[in-house]
Design a protein around this motif. Structure first.
Motif, mmCIF file in Angstrom:
data_model
loop_
_atom_site.group_PDB
_atom_site.id
_atom_site.type_symbol
_atom_site.label_atom_id
_atom_site.label_comp_id
_atom_site.label_asym_id
_atom_site.label_seq_id
_atom_site.Cartn_x
_atom_site.Cartn_y
_atom_site.Cartn_z
ATOM 1 N N ASN A 95 12.623 5.118 -10.236
ATOM 2 C CA ASN A 95 11.533 4.088 -10.542
ATOM 3 C C ASN A 95 11.610 2.977 -11.312
ATOM 4 O O ASN A 95 11.663 2.051 -10.654
ATOM 5 C CB ASN A 95 10.220 4.812 -11.102
ATOM 6 N N LYS A 132 14.590 0.822 -9.383
ATOM 7 C CA LYS A 132 14.049 0.679 -8.106
ATOM 8 C C LYS A 132 12.646 -1.082 -8.168
ATOM 9 O O LYS A 132 13.115 -1.534 -7.226
ATOM 10 C CB LYS A 132 13.751 1.600 -6.588
ATOM 11 N N HIS A 133 11.797 -0.854 -8.639
ATOM 12 C CA HIS A 133 10.797 -0.288 -8.727
ATOM 13 C C HIS A 133 10.306 -2.015 -9.954
ATOM 14 O O HIS A 133 9.602 -3.381 -9.981
ATOM 15 C CB HIS A 133 9.588 -0.128 -8.433
ATOM 16 N N SER A 134 11.082 -2.118 -10.528
ATOM 17 C CA SER A 134 10.398 -2.794 -12.581
ATOM 18 C C SER A 134 10.874 -3.672 -12.398
ATOM 19 O O SER A 134 10.873 -4.998 -13.108
ATOM 20 C CB SER A 134 10.214 -1.714 -13.099
ATOM 21 N N ASN A 135 12.125 -4.578 -12.146
ATOM 22 C CA ASN A 135 13.289 -5.540 -12.623
ATOM 23 C C ASN A 135 12.734 -5.781 -14.230
ATOM 24 O O ASN A 135 12.975 -6.157 -14.194
ATOM 25 C CB ASN A 135 11.876 -6.487 -11.592
ATOM 26 N N TYR A 181 -1.998 3.645 -9.336
ATOM 27 C CA TYR A 181 -0.540 4.362 -8.813
ATOM 28 C C TYR A 181 -0.845 5.164 -8.161
ATOM 29 O O TYR A 181 0.135 5.500 -7.238
ATOM 30 C CB TYR A 181 0.263 4.151 -9.454
ATOM 31 N N SER A 199 0.052 5.571 -3.611
ATOM 32 C CA SER A 199 1.216 5.762 -3.694
ATOM 33 C C SER A 199 1.352 7.055 -2.121
ATOM 34 O O SER A 199 -0.208 8.355 -2.516
ATOM 35 C CB SER A 199 2.003 6.541 -4.648
ATOM 36 N N SER A 258 5.814 10.471 -2.362
ATOM 37 C CA SER A 258 6.114 9.813 -3.309
ATOM 38 C C SER A 258 6.890 10.641 -4.212
ATOM 39 O O SER A 258 6.489 11.515 -5.199
ATOM 40 C CB SER A 258 5.425 9.238 -3.397
#
Length: 371
Positions: free
Chosen positions: A293, A296-299, A329, A333, A337
């Motif tokens: 997670n 993929k999503h946090s940068n 969230y 989601s 997920s």
């Protein structure tokens, strides 16, 4: 279920179906182009063979022109028979390619109809959303109807149902990959081998190119199989000590994601401590979910990972310096997920899970469960 949440679920499902059918249609178009290219090559070969065949009369030793060589009857017949055999083989290949093109064009037509329906549904959903928003902005006088509250679902029933759904989802996912990707790749390679058996003798250069395509496709098939094996933890050795499992986990993540600095603090009083088989699997699944997670999503470009093994518990804290996570969230989601999966795993382990975040402090995940 809240109407806004229900509408979001419908919109998300509609978008997923649109992406699925669009990707499928693009794959079919690419496949048709490949078939048409091969069909073009086959037609050229057929034309060359017909012209070669017409140089000689098949049942006489007289020449078509003064430049034709003198050939004995048996030699002429043998050459003619060989050419006819090649023509027959190419005709079969041509019919196969034409049949595939027709089938795939029919599939694209059916998908186009579905895409048209889904796009119409998307417009209708947007109109419905606008209508709901406009209605909510109006002030009503007079009677107001009271909606009955849905009865509260017990926690064990909620998680139990979700776990069963996730199990069914996993099986469907694996079956879909096996049927639509791996099986399709094997069938495509089978057709290429049919073509290759002819091209080896007639056109070595194209045969070499076709062999390279088959090799590439086999590599992709192996990648798909590896992905499925990873998905079901086939190669995971859960009998190792927790120290070895965590050391391998940290090392692999550092190797696979050098762009994200991973600081690990593993406190284990005894490196030979073994958890039960199912808890080892659950722990590594939870770590995979949380780290995946982040990537993929946090940068984020930094992760702080702390795990402590005590006499009674396994305590884990993971913090990243990314963009944070929404407070709701869990509601946003989809049920399938990974974050929903994590909640289900923690419930099965009789543990606790907390996830919080902000743009300033990134996301912090903490969970624990009994040893």
């Amino acid at each position: 279920m809240d109407k806004d949440k229900l509408l979001e679920e419908i919109i998300k499902s509609n978008e997923e179906m649109l992406r699925h059918f669009t990707d499928t249609s693009n794959d079919l178009l690419e496949s048709i182009q490949n078939h048409q290219s091969k069909l073009f090559e086959v037609n050229i070969k057929l034309d060359e063979l017909y012209r070669t065949k017409n140089v000689y009369h098949p049942s006489t030793n007289s020449r078509k022109n003064v430049f034709s060589p003198l050939i004995k009857l048996n030699e002429n017949d043998e050459k003619n028979n060989a050419i006819n055999a090649q023509i027959d083989d190419l005709k079969i290949v041509k019919q196969t390619l034409e049949a595939k093109i027709a089938t795939e064009e029919s599939k694209i037509k059916a998908i186009s109809e579905k895409l048209s329906s889904l796009n119409s549904a998307k417009k209708a959903i947007n109109n419905l959303r606008t209508l709901i928003e406009d209605t909510e902005e109006e002030d009503f006088d007079g009677f107001q109807f009271l909606e009955e509250e849905e009865p509260a679902v017990p926690e064990n029933q909620k998680y139990g149902t979700n776990i069963l759904m996730l199990d069914a989802f996993d099986k469907t996912y694996i079956g879909t990959i096996l049927d639509t990707r791996i099986k399709a790749e094997i069938e495509n390679n089978s057709h290429r081998l049919d073509m290759l058996s002819y091209l080896i003798s007639s056109d070595p250069e194209i045969a070499r190119s076709t062999a390279e395509e088959i090799s590439d496709q086999l590599d992709k098939t192996c990648d798909s199989i590896d992905s499925l094996l990873t998905h079901i933890n086939y190669n995971f050795n859960a009998d190792q000590s927790i120290w070895v499992l965590l050391d391998d986990f940290v090392t692999n993540n550092r190797d696979l994601h050098p762009e994200c600095v991973l600081e690990a603090d593993i406190k284990c009083p005894d490196p030979d401590i073994h958890l039960s088989y199912e808890k080892n699997i659950a722990l590594m699944n939870l770590l995979d979910i949380m780290f995946d997670n982040i990537y993929k999503h946090s940068n984020a470009n930094q992760i702080k990972f702390r795990l402590t093994v005590t006499d009674k518990n396994i305590d884990v804290t993971i913090n990243d310096n990314g963009i944070g996570i929404s407070k709701n969230y869990y509601q946003k989601s989809p049920w399938y997920s990974n974050l929903h999966r994590a909640h289900g795993l923690i419930y099965l382990l009789d543990g606790e899970l907390n996830i919080s975040g902000s743009k300033k402090n990134g996301t912090t995940v903490s969970f624990n469960f009994p040893r």
